[in-house]
Design an enzyme around this catalytic site. Structure first.
Site, short mmCIF file in Angstrom:
data_model
loop_
_atom_site.label_atom_id
_atom_site.label_comp_id
_atom_site.label_asym_id
_atom_site.label_seq_id
_atom_site.Cartn_x
_atom_site.Cartn_y
_atom_site.Cartn_z
N ASP A 298 0.81 -1.22 0.00
CA ASP A 298 0.00 0.00 0.00
C ASP A 298 0.84 1.27 0.00
O ASP A 298 0.36 2.32 -0.42
CB ASP A 298 -1.01 -0.03 1.14
CG ASP A 298 -2.15 -1.02 0.84
OD1 ASP A 298 -2.33 -1.36 -0.34
OD2 ASP A 298 -2.84 -1.45 1.78
N TYR B 168 -9.94 -0.51 1.55
CA TYR B 168 -9.53 -0.50 2.96
C TYR B 168 -9.13 0.88 3.43
O TYR B 168 -8.70 1.72 2.64
CB TYR B 168 -8.29 -1.39 3.13
CG TYR B 168 -8.57 -2.69 3.84
CD1 TYR B 168 -8.96 -2.71 5.18
CD2 TYR B 168 -8.45 -3.91 3.18
CE1 TYR B 168 -9.21 -3.91 5.82
CE2 TYR B 168 -8.71 -5.11 3.82
CZ TYR B 168 -9.09 -5.11 5.14
OH TYR B 168 -9.34 -6.28 5.77
#
Lengths: 689, 689
Positions: free
Chosen positions: A324, A408
């Site tokens: 990420d 997320y």
């Protein structure tokens, strides 16, 4: 305009200047039609050898004018001709020249940026092949299909060197769904792969929707494969359940304002702490030059990387592995925080600057918030002989930043305590990544969290990077364990004793958590002894004994994330060694120039300038409760002083008294119950000296 | 007066009635001169078979008058003739008769109580032998010597059966010291042993004050062995350092009052939760009949025991092993909490009743506090496509109780979340137990935390007792682990998959934590399936992988605390199986009728009425920072719903908005810095539906 502090993040002006310069250079060299694209423009942090004397001068109170000169450089990641060439240029903001350029190797790909993802999603949804495939699903007319762009991940695939892909994950909004309708409860059973360089859909990959009984096989195609999916909303106003109406307001008020002050834009002083706040597209929030009561503690603290591998073996799910930070960027995806929504109390915000594909500055609004919180009781003791009470409440200082990476979110918070502790808290929330599962089936690879919706098992593994300077820049790392002493008349006649076994690291390398031997790691300065205990001054890190990478020894998943193979790494400091998973994670086939490589240099690390890396996180096998939006999963790592001070550093915190705290007593009367507050409710404070 | 709820703790009236009755019985049987002493008078919780139908009727809304009759009994622990006989009597509070009496076996001793400790300390300090030994230390005239009474611990010692001892630990107050002066910085190098039955000092035990170089030998006596100790104060006003003056006030206000209501004295309703609060002398705060949205969850939650063994092998330090619940009592030592000092915000207190040695009620003031806290962000998601934000803040409900056990304090807090989580938070604080160390020496068995002061290494091991009733009273315990699937073309071609391996417990027994296999334990109801996932409804407990008992296999320390040999125990429910370390821990030579014995019954536990026990805690090798008073060491255990609900139970929490939260924006202006709040500071709320 005066030059910003060397640790100030990039300004809009600097982005414009650096981009303009690079544009001019490239156009001059390659002609006016040369096609290139700006990925990321940020500050290249100064070499430590130059920055340190500056910071020490600053700490000593030397005026800006007399501090050493520290060059200021921009770091520009850019691509030419549809990304086939990836470069990183260093632009001096002092001399306005390109002072360095590195061309990435073939197979090294830049992260995905928002412009790119937006365009790719449109490209995918407009594709005729995709449209036709959607039509076959016989979704209700009113369903809008949407596309999330994912990094392609990696596989043993020879095309990865010369092609850059995006994996489109498609979802439908509920029939007649609101734009905020939760698409993740309607996952489509196929996934288009877009070749960004070629600007074409390479293939549509069918997604398995079978259950335990189907093994690795794909689902049995049915006429309307998504007919059993149902609306499952999280957005306020769309939820089927009524909102609770019995949560009474709770306000946090600081009538005299916060206890912190911010000077020089990004320098925070609070309760003997002094901290510089940084922000960049990749790591988001960073902390620098951390001192307590004037004593140097940490040169730099950051979350360096994270990897999120998924555990569904059915191709192409096996490629789902997001980095990420490296694939997207914690700064690039940082939320613009809102007063009263993301933060409660008296809040200070910090903004930053990002850039668009043309190299123009884009304001990143309130990407960091800063506030104080009550931390509960800080310390207490009652003298059982006199009933004399001494009690303080802990006050904490919180730097918070929130990322949205597709489905997320991660909430990162650095929490400072008056007692010298520094905590790194992560809260995982947001929406699970989902795929379709046939009616009535269950899976070994995840949990059914809504009708027709499988949430696959996955891991979140973070790398915390700690660059210490405990009373100086030469530090050591010592592993400590509590080991029972064998019972013997000479040493341990009653069998109750243990020994604290200390093992210093001589060379760069790694170690793992070992909670059953009470293993902890102490960063110490061996030249500075605690005058009370005689031990070297230090800080303690108890590694979180999380499950490490589950992927097999020979898997690509594992090769790409070697940082997640061990809980602890210690490396010798080198400028630019910032990214645990390597600089270029997107589509990587292996971790290159990541922490495992730094560590393998086999350098001396005892009494040297060292960096400590801690891998922590969780294996997340989803619960039904994690849908349609996941309650925060909280996890905290602590750095605690260990013989750094000569006493409890929070000893001098004022006593907790009703006069200051102004709490309210609840006296509830109900039929048959009378509540009489006991005299002591008036406060311990009366008994005070 | 109406009968109290069966789960109401004992009232003053009931203590008086029960004690009066027992007195009458004993005097009648043994004559008016019969000497006896009340230790503890409490409620004997009703048999589950009788209480359950009552609670179910209550939950169904049946009026008190029509609920089944549940007998109410007092449990009296008493001793006769100077404690040589220890008895437990059960007194019916309905029929006013003694319905049962158990005489403890020889060698089983009751806990120490405050009256006893106060008297013993005086007895020790008044003793001529002790006075003479003190004189030899050549302390300044103005030093006052004080005595802490410790449980004697245990050793292979044949006199333990027929004698009850107190170990006096002696300390001096600083010369001319204030009554609140910190005695623990002046530990005396000998320890008197008092025989309580015989009312005499048995011996003075010299305490080793040597260092590494001295092995198990005692210190080399010097003329003034404590001359190098210095004053090291924690009490406000006595500290040498100035109190911080830059902590600005922080108030927590609930203008509309708290979100909880308390009915029937001890029944708390909050955010779909319903909880009965209990209190007894031994466990302190207990929680009962916990339901969420009407669904039964937990029958009873408590901290059942703790043991604190020390790791100094030099006799008599090897005997230092406190069982703070069994030897002292979490209720007996509970602090009287003060508004604004121990608790911040809008606070409700609960009191309780203890007794003195004559069986008279003694009010235990505010022993439990209840309040709400902001729990940070509860869940959040930003739709990256629309930038639509959904965010809630978590509100938590906290039951808190604080113990002072001699030098140490423990803060126990049960924290309820709207999302179904229940957390047990412990904060260890207070003052380290110290002994003298010669000038310039250091020790393997602890750390020098102040000149002349050694703080020995020790462990704190707690037992959390969980009595579940998830959708019914027959539950099972399942161990779950995440285990990689070997790479193979058939099953896991890319090596990224793992399997969740579930192992139900068939028989009562134990298991250990295993964080590297992601081991967790699920309490489930196998007859109730989650309609979404098909899994049995359950709750998850991830055991804290703490280091277990370090004491050797054959040590007395280990035999006394077998509960601390494993992280997890599962037993079949039996009335009265409440104490992990056994009922009588004081001077025990082994754990008797503790959880290891319950578990060894080898009973069926699958789909039965079961109890789960979790051992957690820490090995505490003291830091200098832990003195003169220890910053809280926080540790948290969570019970989380796992497929108990059909969605995130906190989904319906109202959105976090500035309109409700009323936060304050910090706009700080400093020379050269202008801060302009970005428009988004106005709040995410504007974008809302």
């Amino acid at each position: 305009m005066s030059r910003p502090h060397p640790l100030h993040s990039i300004t809009a002006e600097e982005i414009t200047k650096a981009s303009t310069l690079l544009k001019a250079i490239l156009r001059e060299r390659h002609g006016p039609d040369f096609k290139f694209r700006f990925k990321n423009v940020s500050i290249q942090e100064p070499p430590k050898a130059l920055l340190l004397p500056y910071l020490d001068a600053e700490a000593a109170g030397v005026d800006t004018r007399y501090r050493p000169f520290v060059p200021r450089c921009a770091d520009i990641v850019w691509t030419s001709s549809h990304e086939r060439t990836l470069c990183q240029s260093t632009i001096s903001l002092d001399s306005f020249t390109e002072v360095g350029r590195i061309q990435a190797a073939p197979g090294q790909h830049s992260s995905l940026d928002r412009d790119e993802m937006r365009k790719s999603a449109r490209r995918i949804l407009d594709d005729n092949l995709v449209k036709e495939a959607i039509k076959k699903l016989k979704l209700p007319e009113s369903c809008v299909v949407q596309c999330d762009c994912w990094p392609y991940g990696a596989d043993r695939d020879s095309t990865l060197e010369t092609h850059k892909y995006i994996q489109g994950l498609l979802y439908a909004r509920a029939p007649n769904g609101h734009p905020e309708s939760n698409q993740y409860s309607f996952p489509l059973p196929f996934s288009p792969v877009l070749d960004i360089f070629e600007d074409k859909i390479v293939r549509l990959e069918p997604l398995a929707s079978g259950g335990k009984e189907d093994g690795l096989k794909y689902h049995t195609a049915t006429e309307e494969p998504m007919a059993h999916c149902v609306e499952n909303e999280y957005y306020p106003g769309l939820q089927s359940s009524k909102t609770r109406d019995d949560v009474k307001p709770l306000h946090v008020e600081q009538p005299e304002g916060p206890s912190f002050t911010v000077t020089d834009t990004n320098c925070v002083s609070w309760q003997k702490w002094r901290i510089r706040v940084g922000f960049n597209y990749r790591e988001g929030l960073t902390l620098h030059d951390i001192r307590y009561d004037g004593r140097p503690m940490f040169y730099r603290l950051s979350i360096s990387e994270m990897t999120v591998p998924y555990g569904d073996p059915r191709s192409p799910f096996h490629r789902k592995q997001a980095f990420d930070l490296g694939d997207a960027g914690a700064g690039s995806t940082a939320n613009n925080l809102a007063l009263g929504c993301d933060c409660l109390g008296t809040i200070k915000y910090f903004g930053g600057w990002l850039n668009n594909e043309d190299g123009e500055p884009v304001e990143a609004g309130n990407v960091i918030c800063l506030h104080e919180q009550d931390g509960g009781i800080g310390w207490k003791h009652t003298n059982h002989r006199t009933q004399g009470v001494a009690i303080t409440r802990a006050r904490n200082l919180i730097f918070q930043s929130i990322l949205t990476v597709g489905n997320y979110e991660y909430i990162f918070a650095w929490i400072f305590w008056q007692n010298g502790n520094i905590e790194m808290e992560t809260r995982a929330t947001g929406i699970l990544s989902t795929s379709l599962i046939d009616p009535g089936k269950t899976s070994e690879w995840g949990n059914v969290v809504s009708p027709g919706v499988l949430a696959a098992n996955h891991q979140h593994l973070f790398s915390l990077r700690v660059d210490p300077m405990l009373d100086g820049h030469n530090n050591s790392l010592i592993q400590e364990e509590s080991i029972p002493v064998p019972q013997s008349e000479d040493e341990n006649p009653h069998g109750n004793a243990w020994r604290v076994v200390k093992t210093p690291f001589a060379k760069s390398g790694f170690a793992d958590a070992s909670p059953f031997t009470n293993r902890c790691f102490k960063i110490v300065n061996e030249s500075m002894r605690n005058p009370v205990s005689g031990n070297p001054v230090g800080f303690k890190l108890v590694p979180q004994p999380c499950q490490l990478l589950l992927a097999g020894q020979n898997s690509v998943v594992r090769k790409r994330a070697r940082f997640a193979e061990h809980h602890m790494w210690v490396t010798r400091y080198r400028d630019g060694d910032l990214w645990a998973g390597g600089r270029w994670t997107n589509q990587s086939l292996q971790e290159t120039d990541g922490v495992a490589d730094y560590a393998s240099r086999d350098e001396d690390v005892r009494d040297q300038d060292i960096v400590i890396w801690h891998t922590f996180g969780m294996t997340h096998n989803p619960r039904v409760e994690d849908f349609p939006v996941m309650p925060v999963e909280v996890s905290t790592i602590s750095l605690k002083p260990a013989d750094f001070f000569t006493a409890n550093p929070a000893l001098d915190v004022p006593q907790s008294t009703q006069a200051v705290n102004k709490s309210t007593l609840v006296v509830q009367s109900h039929p048959g119950v009378s509540h009489k507050p006991t005299p002591s409710s008036a406060g311990c404070c009366h008994a005070r000296l």
